[in-house]
Scaffold this motif. Structure first.
Motif, PDB file in Angstrom:
ATOM      1  N   SER A  48       0.716  -1.171   0.146  1.00 52.98           N
ATOM      2  CA  SER A  48      -0.047  -0.031  -0.013  1.00 52.98           C
ATOM      3  C   SER A  48       1.053   1.282  -0.047  1.00 52.98           C
ATOM      4  N   ARG A  49       2.162   0.930   0.320  1.00 57.05           N
ATOM      5  CA  ARG A  49       3.101   2.193   0.242  1.00 57.05           C
ATOM      6  C   ARG A  49       3.911   2.235  -0.960  1.00 57.05           C
ATOM      7  N   GLY A  50       3.799   1.304  -1.714  1.00 59.14           N
ATOM      8  CA  GLY A  50       4.627   1.103  -3.047  1.00 59.14           C
ATOM      9  C   GLY A  50       5.988   0.391  -2.616  1.00 59.14           C
ATOM     10  N   ILE A  51       6.041  -0.411  -1.372  1.00 58.32           N
ATOM     11  CA  ILE A  51       7.401  -0.939  -1.143  1.00 58.32           C
ATOM     12  C   ILE A  51       7.470  -2.438  -1.623  1.00 58.32           C
ATOM     13  N   LEU A  52       8.411  -2.723  -2.076  1.00 57.52           N
ATOM     14  CA  LEU A  52       8.743  -4.181  -2.339  1.00 57.52           C
ATOM     15  C   LEU A  52       8.853  -5.146  -1.100  1.00 57.52           C
ATOM     16  N   PHE A  53       8.356  -5.986  -1.036  1.00 53.49           N
ATOM     17  CA  PHE A  53       8.176  -6.979   0.111  1.00 53.49           C
ATOM     18  C   PHE A  53       8.930  -8.516  -0.264  1.00 53.49           C
ATOM     19  N   HIS A  54       9.968  -8.886   0.531  1.00 55.72           N
ATOM     20  CA  HIS A  54      10.625  -9.973   0.295  1.00 55.72           C
ATOM     21  C   HIS A  54      10.608 -11.009   1.663  1.00 55.72           C
ATOM     22  N   THR A  55      10.180 -12.388   1.487  1.00 53.69           N
ATOM     23  CA  THR A  55      10.140 -13.135   2.827  1.00 53.69           C
ATOM     24  C   THR A  55      11.105 -14.195   2.533  1.00 53.69           C
ATOM     25  N   ASP A  56      11.924 -14.655   3.505  1.00 50.24           N
ATOM     26  CA  ASP A  56      12.906 -15.591   3.808  1.00 50.24           C
ATOM     27  C   ASP A  56      11.755 -16.861   4.262  1.00 50.24           C
ATOM     28  N   ALA A  57      11.216 -17.544   3.203  1.00 47.68           N
ATOM     29  CA  ALA A  57      10.346 -18.764   3.635  1.00 47.68           C
ATOM     30  C   ALA A  57      11.128 -20.072   3.870  1.00 47.68           C
ATOM     31  N   VAL A  58      12.339 -20.120   4.155  1.00 50.22           N
ATOM     32  CA  VAL A  58      12.947 -21.233   4.310  1.00 50.22           C
ATOM     33  C   VAL A  58      12.490 -22.238   5.220  1.00 50.22           C
ATOM     34  N   GLN A  59      12.086 -21.737   6.205  1.00 46.53           N
ATOM     35  CA  GLN A  59      11.516 -22.784   7.287  1.00 46.53           C
ATOM     36  C   GLN A  59      10.039 -22.840   7.084  1.00 46.53           C
ATOM     37  N   ALA A  60       9.312 -21.999   6.464  1.00 49.23           N
ATOM     38  CA  ALA A  60       7.910 -22.220   6.648  1.00 49.23           C
ATOM     39  C   ALA A  60       7.221 -22.993   5.411  1.00 49.23           C
ATOM     40  N   VAL A  61       8.164 -23.227   4.281  1.00 49.47           N
ATOM     41  CA  VAL A  61       7.688 -23.876   2.979  1.00 49.47           C
ATOM     42  C   VAL A  61       7.231 -25.299   3.442  1.00 49.47           C
ATOM     43  N   GLY A  62       6.376 -25.867   3.064  1.00 47.24           N
ATOM     44  CA  GLY A  62       5.970 -27.306   3.410  1.00 47.24           C
ATOM     45  C   GLY A  62       5.318 -27.334   4.729  1.00 47.24           C
ATOM     46  N   LYS A  63       5.439 -26.295   5.673  1.00 48.66           N
ATOM     47  CA  LYS A  63       4.648 -26.532   6.797  1.00 48.66           C
ATOM     48  C   LYS A  63       3.561 -25.617   6.912  1.00 48.66           C
ATOM     49  N   ILE A  64       3.620 -24.311   6.250  1.00 54.33           N
ATOM     50  CA  ILE A  64       2.388 -23.347   6.157  1.00 54.33           C
ATOM     51  C   ILE A  64       2.078 -23.453   4.985  1.00 54.33           C
ATOM     52  N   PRO A  65       0.504 -23.633   4.548  1.00 50.91           N
ATOM     53  CA  PRO A  65       0.225 -23.239   3.001  1.00 50.91           C
ATOM     54  C   PRO A  65       0.447 -21.984   2.600  1.00 50.91           C
TER      55      PRO A  65
END
Lengths: 394, 274
Positions: free
Chosen positions: A167-184
């Motif tokens: 909403s502020r026009g800022i890029l968003f990155h997430t390190d999902a290394v631990q989340a993938v496969g555990k959180i949909p």
């Protein structure tokens, strides 16, 4: 002696099904996917399938998937790309509890003139969303916030955070290394622009990662070279590992239910029994939403490395946030950011499970760990038996 | 994972002399839980001046536990004079060596031993000598200088490995570099012909008379030379100094600096009770 592996947030075993799909690419199918002849072309076809498998797990399109060498490369690529394409923007928003792949890079970027805001967490390990909102400015090039913490398993509200950034026009990155496969994860429905995955945390081999980049996101390559990955990442494809990762993503989608039911109940029982049997222990991040496979427990009056090496005598593999195991002299930055007292942080042990863990293994740890703590406490100068008022030891 | 010798592992898994000597007459405690390691050493010294029993309690990693176990084994049956000569390097050697990042575990052992021996001699527990250089781990300039001297350290990294100083926020690295330079400089003139004990005592007396006592007397205080043992200068404060809380500061900073400058760079001034 049998190995009881409960350090799956550090790395995981390669699934036998993954290895099987990889082997032909390490033997007969060695063609270069960029070659003109069909011997290479068929490998390119397999890579395409793998890209589809990875995108399916994330709710993305195949062309949004870039194969990299590891989670760290994905994290570095995302942040550097945002800086390179973000005109003169030089502000990065991240958290105090990021993995070194983001944290140390940001420290380095500060030396090169960037401004970095590290959003704090509370005692439960949860992100301070008010501080997060305040930190977003017109100069912010990118936000990089991990989806789930590797040490405590605490899950951050990244989708909400991504909306606020968008909403502020800022890029968003997430390190999902631990989340993938555990959180949909369904990136189609989210405001996340970039996302990192690591193969070896997902029962694929080490040396393979993914960076998801949303279609339409300005991008500048990190590794410059050939036209591979549609010019977004130079270097001949790590074909066998890419094939393995694709299979691992497919398996992860199939096993997500098991992670959140059977594995979670193993973790819950392990945690409950250890707390019951060992006085003066507590779960770090226990009050926050957490990954189903992770528990991080502090045992007061004893030191983590000593615990780990005694567990090692029984073949039990785990991690600690103590100074001695971190290779530095200070305990884990994650536990410090949460305000865990040093006296507790030094005695922290992380147990992280996977679908390969069994009830018997949990029984074994429940059986072996309490006497280890008891023995170490018996000669700790701060431990007073009978659990009465203990020396403060600060 | 650290590369420990078999002896370290063996002492860690089967520590000798864990616990407390019940009728101990020498107790030394060093370190803290916040710093990540702590050691309490209890000794029973017999009438013949020999250490009859030694036990330890440790909060710390495998090498801290092994170092404490080794130290108690080394101490049993030793005379106090022999015990005094045990260095941190001796403890590490006993264990077949320690990883360099873990040398501070052996230093912790040596510090606990010093603390126990001065406790046996009835000396008041030294609050803190010198001034804190490393805020993160509470390490003083005295401790750092001592480690530099005894282990011939030349870099900040080595100082961190031996004392932990500089292992936290790193803001004291410049100060540590200065300490290394200072000790190195002191050691250069130390190559001059050695003073005999008689010469040393005479020079200390002269310096006290000429340079130190007059200034102390101006403030209604005074100082008396009690003994000189090696480089340890034992003094007693008199007059206003004896009741002044700041006197320890005076002694360590003013008197010691003067004696080091005029007599011998390695002198250490210690106050003994009246």
């Amino acid at each position: 002696m049998k190995t009881i592996y409960m350090d799956n947030n550090a790395t995981t075993r390669v699934a036998p099904e993954v290895l099987e799909t990889m082997l032909p690419f390490l033997t007969d199918l060695y063609g270069n996917p960029s070659s003109a002849y069909s011997f290479g072309g068929r490998v390119a076809r397999n890579i395409r399938e793998s890209r589809e498998q990875a995108s399916a797990l994330l709710g993305a399109s195949p062309e949004e998937i870039i194969f990299t060498s590891c989670g760290s490369e994905s994290d570095n690529t995302a942040i550097m790309s945002a800086l390179n394409t973000g005109k003169d923007k030089a502000h990065i928003v991240t958290t105090r509890v990021e993995h070194p792949a983001v944290k140390v890079l940001c420290n380095e970027l500060v030396k090169r003139g960037c401004r970095v805001t590290e959003v704090p967490v509370d005692r439960k390990g949860e992100l301070d969303m008010d501080r997060y909102k305040e930190s977003l400015t017109s100069d912010t090039a990118i936000v990089s916030i991990m989806w789930a913490n590797n040490e405590t398993g605490v899950i951050f509200p990244v989708e909400e955070a991504a909306q606020l950034a968008r909403s502020r026009g800022i890029l968003f990155h997430t390190d999902a290394v631990q989340a993938v496969g555990k959180i949909p994860i369904d990136l189609q429905q989210s405001a996340i622009d970039m996302l990192s995955i690591s193969g070896h945390k997902l029962h694929a081999p080490k040396g393979i990662g993914v960076l998801y980049v949303r279609k339409g996101t300005k991008f500048s390559p990190f590794l410059i070279g050939g036209h591979q990955e549609r010019g977004r990442r130079g270097g001949t494809e790590n074909t066998a590992s890419i094939i393995g990762l694709g299979k691992a993503c497919e398996l992860a989608a199939d096993r997500m239910d098991e992670e959140n039911t059977r594995v979670k109940s193993l973790r819950d029982r392990l945690e409950r029994e250890l707390l019951n049997r060992i006085p003066h222990s507590r779960v770090n991040g226990g009050g926050a939403p957490r990954l189903p496979n992770t528990t991080n427990i502090s045992f007061e009056f004893v030191e983590g490395e000593a615990i780990l090496l005694r567990m090692d005598e029984f073949g039990i593999c785990a991690s600690s946030g103590s100074a001695c195991t971190s290779g530095s002299l200070q305990p884990s930055h994650v536990l410090r950011a949460m305000g865990v007292p040093f006296t507790m942080a030094h005695g922290s042990v992380r147990l992280s499970l996977s679908v390969y863990n069994t009830d018997e293994e949990v029984d074994e740890v429940i059986d072996k760990l309490p006497p280890i703590i008891e023995k170490l406490r018996a000669f700790s100068p701060f431990w007073k038996p009978e659990g009465q008022a203990c020396a403060s030891g600060t | 994972m650290w590369e420990y010798t078999d002896k370290v592992k063996e002492h860690f898994l089967n520590p000798r002399n864990a616990g407390e000597v019940k009728d101990a007459n020498a107790v030394g405690e060093v370190g803290s839980m916040a710093c990540g390691d702590a050691l309490k050493l209890t000794l029973k010294v017999g009438d013949n001046g020999k250490i009859e029993d030694a036990k330890f309690q440790t909060f710390g990693c495998a090498s801290a536990i092994a170092s404490a176990s080794a130290l108690t084994e080394m101490l049993k049956g030793k005379s106090l004079q022999e015990a005094e000569r045990i260095t941190n390097q001796d403890i590490a050697d006993y264990l077949g060596g320690l990883p360099k990042e873990k040398m501070h575990c052996s230093v912790l052992g040596r510090q606990a031993l010093e603390s126990a021996l001065s406790n046996y001699r009835g000396e008041a527990p030294k609050e803190q000598e010198g001034k804190i250089v490393c805020e993160c781990f509470g390490v003083t300039d005295r401790e750092i200088e001592k480690a530099i001297r005894e282990n011939n350290l030349t870099s900040v990294e080595e100082v961190t490995n031996y004392t932990k100083a500089g292992g936290g926020c790193e803001s004291c690295h410049d100060a540590i570099r200065e300490l290394i330079a200072r000790v190195r400089q002191e050691e250069a003139p130390a190559k001059r012909p050695k003073l005999t004990n008689i010469q040393k005592i005479r020079m200390i007396e002269e310096t006290l008379e000429r340079e130190i006592r007059p200034s102390l007397q101006q403030d209604g205080g005074d100082i008396e030379l009690v003994d000189v043992i090696g480089n340890r200068v034992l003094v007693a404060s008199r007059g206003a100094c004896a009741v002044c809380k700041a006197s320890e500061l005076t002694l360590t900073h003013f008197v010691e600096a003067k004696l080091r400058e005029m007599v011998w760079p390695e002198l250490v001034v210690e106050e003994v009770p009246k």
